[in-house]
Each structure stands twice: as structure tokens, then as C-alpha cells.
Design an enzyme around this catalytic site. Structure first.
Site, PDB file in Angstrom:
ATOM      1  N   SER A 128       0.822  -1.181  -0.007  1.00 41.57           N
ATOM      2  CA  SER A 128      -0.014  -0.079  -0.011  1.00 41.57           C
ATOM      3  C   SER A 128       0.698   1.311  -0.066  1.00 41.57           C
ATOM      4  CB  SER A 128      -0.903  -0.156   1.205  1.00 41.57           C
ATOM      5  OG  SER A 128      -1.548   1.258   1.314  1.00 41.57           O
ATOM      6  N   LYS A 182      -4.599  -6.674   3.308  1.00 36.26           N
ATOM      7  CA  LYS A 182      -4.413  -5.477   2.340  1.00 36.26           C
ATOM      8  C   LYS A 182      -5.971  -5.254   1.969  1.00 36.26           C
ATOM      9  CE  LYS A 182      -3.150  -2.496  -0.663  1.00 36.26           C
ATOM     10  NZ  LYS A 182      -3.579  -2.338  -1.884  1.00 36.26           N
ATOM     11  N   HIS A 185      -7.519  -3.280   4.582  1.00 33.72           N
ATOM     12  CA  HIS A 185      -7.077  -1.993   4.643  1.00 33.72           C
ATOM     13  C   HIS A 185      -7.638  -1.183   3.448  1.00 33.72           C
ATOM     14  CE1 HIS A 185      -4.483   1.046   2.734  1.00 33.72           C
ATOM     15  NE2 HIS A 185      -3.937   1.133   3.884  1.00 33.72           N
ATOM     16  N   ASN A 186      -7.804  -1.737   2.474  1.00 41.14           N
ATOM     17  CA  ASN A 186      -8.584  -0.785   1.343  1.00 41.14           C
ATOM     18  C   ASN A 186      -9.980  -0.451   1.602  1.00 41.14           C
ATOM     19  OD1 ASN A 186      -6.075  -1.419   0.094  1.00 41.14           O
ATOM     20  ND2 ASN A 186      -6.979  -1.410  -2.053  1.00 41.14           N
ATOM     21  N   GLU A 189     -10.059   2.166   4.161  1.00 41.49           N
ATOM     22  CA  GLU A 189      -9.865   3.576   3.566  1.00 41.49           C
ATOM     23  C   GLU A 189     -10.887   3.814   2.603  1.00 41.49           C
ATOM     24  OE1 GLU A 189      -6.324   2.830   0.643  1.00 41.49           O
ATOM     25  OE2 GLU A 189      -7.431   3.669  -0.926  1.00 41.49           O
TER      26      GLU A 189
HETATM   27  P1  NBP Z   1      -0.715  -2.491 -14.094  1.00 38.40           P
HETATM   28  O1  NBP Z   1      -1.714  -2.897 -13.057  1.00 38.40           O
HETATM   29  O2  NBP Z   1      -1.279  -1.326 -14.893  1.00 38.40           O
HETATM   30  O3  NBP Z   1      -0.109  -3.738 -14.896  1.00 38.40           O
HETATM   31  C1  NBP Z   1       0.571  -3.401 -15.801  1.00 38.40           C
HETATM   32  C2  NBP Z   1       1.778  -4.502 -15.903  1.00 38.40           C
HETATM   33  O4  NBP Z   1       1.257  -5.586 -15.954  1.00 38.40           O
HETATM   34  C3  NBP Z   1       2.665  -4.049 -17.145  1.00 38.40           C
HETATM   35  O5  NBP Z   1       3.948  -4.270 -16.658  1.00 38.40           O
HETATM   36  C4  NBP Z   1       2.393  -5.155 -18.074  1.00 38.40           C
HETATM   37  O6  NBP Z   1       3.226  -5.575 -18.976  1.00 38.40           O
HETATM   38  C5  NBP Z   1       1.783  -6.485 -17.275  1.00 38.40           C
HETATM   39  N1  NBP Z   1       1.064  -7.415 -17.973  1.00 38.40           N
HETATM   40  C6  NBP Z   1      -0.162  -7.429 -18.162  1.00 38.40           C
HETATM   41 BR1  NBP Z   1      -1.366  -6.103 -18.008  1.00 38.40          BR
HETATM   42  N2  NBP Z   1      -0.690  -8.761 -18.529  1.00 38.40           N
HETATM   43  C7  NBP Z   1       0.674  -9.284 -18.520  1.00 38.40           C
HETATM   44  C8  NBP Z   1       0.709 -10.723 -19.119  1.00 38.40           C
HETATM   45  N3  NBP Z   1      -0.063 -11.517 -19.442  1.00 38.40           N
HETATM   46  N4  NBP Z   1       2.204 -11.277 -18.853  1.00 38.40           N
HETATM   47  C9  NBP Z   1       3.079 -10.517 -18.374  1.00 38.40           C
HETATM   48  N5  NBP Z   1       2.891  -9.150 -17.937  1.00 38.40           N
HETATM   49  C10 NBP Z   1       1.583  -8.737 -18.269  1.00 38.40           C
HETATM   50  O7  NBP Z   1       0.523  -2.091 -13.298  1.00 38.40           O
HETATM   51  P2  NBP Z   1       0.836  -1.081 -11.704  1.00 38.40           P
HETATM   52  O8  NBP Z   1      -0.419   0.058 -11.843  1.00 38.40           O
HETATM   53  O9  NBP Z   1       1.900  -0.729 -11.841  1.00 38.40           O
HETATM   54  O10 NBP Z   1       0.219  -2.020 -10.824  1.00 38.40           O
HETATM   55  C11 NBP Z   1       0.952  -3.375 -10.521  1.00 38.40           C
HETATM   56  C12 NBP Z   1       0.206  -4.181  -9.514  1.00 38.40           C
HETATM   57  O11 NBP Z   1       0.031  -3.471  -8.273  1.00 38.40           O
HETATM   58  C13 NBP Z   1      -1.324  -4.528  -9.713  1.00 38.40           C
HETATM   59  O12 NBP Z   1      -1.610  -5.532  -9.340  1.00 38.40           O
HETATM   60  C14 NBP Z   1      -1.861  -3.346  -8.832  1.00 38.40           C
HETATM   61  O13 NBP Z   1      -3.269  -3.745  -8.575  1.00 38.40           O
HETATM   62  C15 NBP Z   1      -1.125  -3.164  -7.849  1.00 38.40           C
HETATM   63  N6  NBP Z   1      -1.134  -2.017  -7.045  1.00 38.40           N
HETATM   64  C16 NBP Z   1      -1.174  -0.949  -7.658  1.00 38.40           C
HETATM   65  C17 NBP Z   1      -1.136   0.436  -6.680  1.00 38.40           C
HETATM   66  C18 NBP Z   1      -1.141   1.544  -7.448  1.00 38.40           C
HETATM   67  O14 NBP Z   1      -1.267   2.776  -6.755  1.00 38.40           O
HETATM   68  N7  NBP Z   1      -1.060   1.735  -8.778  1.00 38.40           N
HETATM   69  C19 NBP Z   1      -1.104   0.191  -5.396  1.00 38.40           C
HETATM   70  C20 NBP Z   1      -1.019  -1.103  -4.770  1.00 38.40           C
HETATM   71  C21 NBP Z   1      -0.952  -2.117  -5.693  1.00 38.40           C
HETATM   72  P3  NBP Z   1       3.378  -4.819 -20.429  1.00 38.40           P
HETATM   73  O15 NBP Z   1       4.200  -3.515 -20.070  1.00 38.40           O
HETATM   74  O16 NBP Z   1       4.022  -5.691 -21.258  1.00 38.40           O
HETATM   75  O17 NBP Z   1       1.871  -4.304 -20.752  1.00 38.40           O
END
Ligand code: NBP
Length: 475
Positions: A128, A182, A185-186, A189
Site C-alpha cells: 500500500s 490488504k 485495509h482498502n 480506506e
Molecule cells: P498495472 O496493473 O497497470 O499492470 C501493468 C503491468 O502488467 C505491465 O508491466 C504489463 O506488461 C503487465 N502485464 C499485463 Br497487463 N498482462 C501481462 C501478461 N499476460 N504477462 C506479463 N505481463 C503482463 O500496473 P501497476 O499500476 O504498476 O500495478 C501493478 C500491481 O500493483 C497491480 O496488481 C495493482 O493492482 C497493484 N497495486 C497498484 C497500486 C497503484 O497505486 N497503482 C497500489 C498498490 C498495488 P506490459 O508492459 O507488457 O503491458
């Protein structure tokens, strides 16, 4: 040199966690399905530490010291399964696969069991703090085996936020425990944000204050017992002016709250566990109501009180709202911790709620002074029936009695929706009640369905012959 850890999935979260690891002196192997992200990361941030860019999963696995530590930061759901299937055959018994995405804990349980069969430690870790947290220090909630935590913990604790020198990362419990907490937590939130939004609405409509004036009120609250990241950013958002129109930012934003689903999961699971998390549920439903544009537009002219005159709520209202917010927040958090205990009991996780409160003090979105009070409450009594019964919270609730009830009544009179405040007070009063109308519900159930009831004065189950002579029989 071999890398201490690998990160696959270099969108914003993965890239920032990799940078955080590198900035702490760890050699990090980095990989992404689309190679441009790997290239960009190393080009733009390579100077921050030691990165090993890898083009293929095979290259990534080969770059890691053993036992391997591999952090997966891809989109939750099917992409996570696809990545696990891609990497698992390349790993060896004893290696660790960490999913830092927002997985559903049931998926984590399934993946952990499947990988355990293959000798691989699967660690579902809640992370988080958003993108800034990932870079500068998130709150990390890892599940999985104690053995895996022994090998991973020091690294994760290194990059986590610190409060009083204590890392905001601790082993939560086996399999899905990390992703479960987690999720809650959300959910908490959501509830906290809803309560703050209601406070804003009541003050704005009740006192006729402008967003800029309200920013000062929230900034002031941030210096007291409500001090928290969410109150702090509320002041920031209210202070913002829209550059294009010169109007308050909050007035040019469409009033439809969106959601990605973790709040909804929290409520779905709470229903399954039978835990009343009414504060979280109302927050999820309030977002749903806000999104029903057609319904809202059709219902706009339904009767209600006239719009309040500026300042109608009168002297002392702001302090009343502050106290009502504090009391409602105590209820929402107590409910969330009840759900964590229920989940822990159901799945045998043995989650330590005090340790959890401690790692939520920094890094995450609900970080607040308040969580220190929760930590202290669990330190004094590790298994309270409810956090509401901890002396600090009982005192706060006692102080808030008048204000809390006045605010809920005033909201109803003004016609300002305050579902979070109202449901918190209703829950509180239900717990206090000597007799609940549940007795009448049991009577109704017995009447139409012969569902039987229990008596206050005798053991056993009873049924009244409602369609006969109405005598009572023992079932
Ligand atoms: P995203 O949730 O937007 O995911 C994008 C990533 O997933 C890219 O690296 C993409 O690769 C990869 N991907 C996908 Br889509 N399909 C794939 C596949 N079949 N094989 C391999 N790679 C694949 O990214 P994020 O916002 O950085 O979040 C990552 C995780 O962290 C998520 O689970 C999210 O829920 C969690 N999270 C996010 C936050 C936040 O504030 N954003 C906070 C806490 C947790 P590509 O580049 O090749 O498309």
C-alpha cells in the site's frame, strides 16, 4: 554479480519498487513483457543503483542468486496467473515467488497451494502507498511461509516505510493472509474517505463555508487526534483552484466516485464471514449511488427540506462534526479489525492485529496517529471483544456522544446524506442495546416459516402454532 532479487512487471508500481530496492543498495534484475519498459527504467534511473536488465524470463531467472527471490508486479487476475505459469517451470524448489499486486486472497490461497506442491514458496504481499509509497517506502503486508519470510523479510523491511525506526512490514500469516489484510485495509480506506467526504459536505452545506475555508478547517484538524494522510490530502484538494475556470477544483470534478474493487471484495467477504462492516459497506454503496447518473437525475425533484441558509447549522457545528467524524472512524476501524480477526480465525492465520496496526502507521493510505492508538490498545489487551472497548476509544466515544448525535440529527434535518456517520452511530447503539428488535424478527420467522425461536427463560427451541390454537410447542 548475481542479483539479490528480480522484479517482473515494470509499470509504475514495479518500476518504483525496483528503484526503491536499488536505492537501498540491492542488485535488482528487472524484466517486463514489453521490453521498452525495461529499457526506459534503466535509461532513466540506472544511475540510482545496480540494475540487471533482462529481456526474457530465462535471463531473469538466471540472473538471480539462490534461493531466488522474484517479485511479480503485474495486473491482478489473469495476468498474474499467466506470469506464474511462465516463471514457475524455470524455478527450483526453495525459490520464492512474490505477488505484490492487488490479488484477491482466494486466488492467493489457490496459487500458494499449487506452487507449494512444486516446492516453490509463494508469497502474496499486499503493498500500500500508491506509486509514491512504492518508491519512497510503502507499507508491506506479506503472507506465505515463515521460511520464505526469513529470506525475504530483511529486503522488504529495508524498502518499507519506517515509523520511529520500525519498518512498516511484518509477516502477516500463511497463504492468503497478506492479501486479505490488504483488502480490509482498502475497505477501511473507503470508509475513512467516505466519512471525511460527509464531514466536508455537512460543513459546506451546514455552515456555508467555501472549499478554501474548509481547507483551513481540515488543516487544523490534521494537527489534532484526526491527524492523518487522508485529512492532510483533503486540505490540499480543497485548497486547489482549477486553472481553466478559476473555480474551486472540487467544484469542477464530476461527483461520481469510481472504484477498482477491493472495497467491494471486503464487503462481499464480510457478508460470507457474517461480520458487520457497515461503515465499509455504506462507503462502497455511497460510491455506487454517486455513479447512478440516470437515477440521480430522475430523482432530483423529490421532496425534501429547502437548501439550508448559509450558516444555518450554527455555532459549534464544526467541532461537533469533528467529534462525529472521530467517533464514526473509530467504529469503522473497529469493524475492519473485527473482519481481520474473523478471517484469521476462519483460515487459521493467527494474524497479530497489533503488529498490523503498527505497520499501517506509515507508508499506506490510512497512515495516521490513530493507528498508534490501535496498536496501544492491542498491546494492553491482545484479544479485546471489540476495539470500542479499549479505554482510549471508549473515552473518545463518551466525549463524542452529544456531538455525534447532534450531527446525525442535523444531517437528517438539513437533508444532507451522511450514511457513514449514521450507520456508525446505529451500529454503536445496536451494540449498547439491552434488547434488540431481533426478537420480533424471530417471531415473524416462526410465524411464516416455523423457523423456531429460543426463549429468554428456558433452554431449547420453540415453535408457536400460529395457524392453529397458538399454543407453544417444543421443537
Ligand atoms: P498495472 O496493473 O497497470 O499492470 C501493468 C503491468 O502488467 C505491465 O508491466 C504489463 O506488461 C503487465 N502485464 C499485463 Br497487463 N498482462 C501481462 C501478461 N499476460 N504477462 C506479463 N505481463 C503482463 O500496473 P501497476 O499500476 O504498476 O500495478 C501493478 C500491481 O500493483 C497491480 O496488481 C495493482 O493492482 C497493484 N497495486 C497498484 C497500486 C497503484 O497505486 N497503482 C497500489 C498498490 C498495488 P506490459 O508492459 O507488457 O503491458
Amino acid at each position: 554479480t548475481q542479483a539479490r532479487i528480480g522484479v517482473t512487471g515494470l509499470a509504475v508500481m514495479g518500476a518504483n519498487l525496483a528503484r526503491n530496492l536499488a536505492r537501498h543498495g540491492h542488485v535488482v534484475a528487472v524484466h517486463n513483457r514489453s521490453r521498452h519498459r525495461t529499457k526506459t527504467l534503466v535509461e532513466e534511473h540506472g544511475h540510482e543503483g545496480a540494475f540487471v536488465p533482462c529481456e526474457t524470463p530465462e535471463e531473469l531467472v538466471a540472473a538471480l542468486e539462490r534461493p531466488r527471490r522474484l517479485l511479480v508486479m503485474v495486473k491482478a487476475g489473469a495476468p498474474t496467473d499467466a506470469v506464474i505459469e511462465e516463471f514457475a517451470p524455470l524455478l527450483e524448489p526453495g525459490d520464492m515467488l512474490v505477488d505484490g499486486g492487488n490479488a484477491h486472497f482466494a486466488d492467493t490461497r489457490r496459487r500458494e497451494a499449487a506452487l507449494r506442491e512444486r516446492g516453490i514458496h509463494f508469497v502474496g504481499a499486499g503493498v500500500s502507498g500508491g506509486e509514491e509509497g512504492a518508491l519512497l517506502g510503502p507499507s508491506i503486508m506479506p503472507g506465505g511461509s515463515a521460511e520464505a519470510y526469513a529470506a525475504l523479510g530483511p529486503l522488504l523491511e529495508d524498502i518499507a516505510a519506517k515509523v520511529d525506526g520500525v519498518p512498516c512490514c511484518t509477516h502477516i500469516g500463511p497463504d492468503g493472509a497478506g492479501h486479505f489484510v490488504k483488502m480490509v485495509h482498502n475497505g477501511i480506506e473507503y470508509a475513512d474517505m467516505q466519512l471525511i467526504a460527509e464531514a466536508y459536505d455537512l460543513l459546506r452545506q451546514g455552515l456555508g463555508l467555501s472549499p478554501a475555508e474548509l481547507a483551513e478547517v481540515f488543516a487544523e484538524w490534521d494537527r489534532g487526534e484526526l491527524s492523518s494522510y487522508l485529512i492532510e490530502i483533503t486540505a490540499e484538494v480543497l485548497r486547489q483552484t482549477d486553472a481553466a475556470t478559476g473555480r474551486p477544483f472540487v467544484d469542477v470534478v464530476a461527483d461520481r466516485a469510481e472504484q477498482k474493487g477491493t472495497g467491494r471484495w471486503t464487503v462481499q467477504i464480510a457478508l460470507d464471514l457474517g461480520v458487520p462492516v457497515s461503515g465499509i459497506a455504506e462507503a462502497v454503496f455511497a460510491r455506487a449511488v454517486s455513479g447512478h447518473a440516470e437515477l440521480r437525475s430522475a430523482a432530483r425533484d423529490l421532496p425534501g427540506p429547502a437548501a439550508p441558509a448559509a450558516g444555518a447549522a450554527g455555532e459549534g457545528f464544526a467541532e461537533d462534526v469533528r467529534q462525529a467524524l472521530h467517533a464514526s472512524k473509530i467504529v469503522a476501524y473497529a469493524q475492519g479489525f473485527d473482519q481481520i480477526r474473523a478471517g484469521s480465525d476462519e483460515y487459521g492465520w493467527d494474524v497479530d492485529p497489533g503488529a498490523l496496526a503498527a505497520i499501517w502507521r506509515g507508508g499506506c493510505i490510512i497512515r495516521a496517529a490513530f493507528l498508534d492508538r490501535i496498536r496501544e490498545a492491542y498491546a494492553a489487551d491482545p484479544a479485546p471483544v471489540s476495539l470500542l472497548l479499549a479505554p482510549y476509544f471508549t473515552d473518545a466515544l463518551a466525549r463524542a456522544q452529544g456531538p455525534w448525535r447532534r450531527v446525525v440529527a442535523r444531517a437528517a434535518e438539513l437533508g444532507v446524506p451522511a450514511p457513514g456517520f449514521s450507520t456508525a452511530l446505529a451500529y454503536y447503539d445496536a451494540l449498547r442495546a439491552e434488547r434488540l428488535p431481533a426478537a420480533l424478527i424471530q417471531g415473524q420467522r416462526d410465524f411464516f416459516g416455523a423457523h423456531t425461536y429460543r426463549r429468554v427463560d428456558r433452554e431449547g427451541a420453540f415453535h408457536t402454532l400460529w395457524s392453529g390454537d397458538r399454543t407453544e410447542t417444543e421443537a
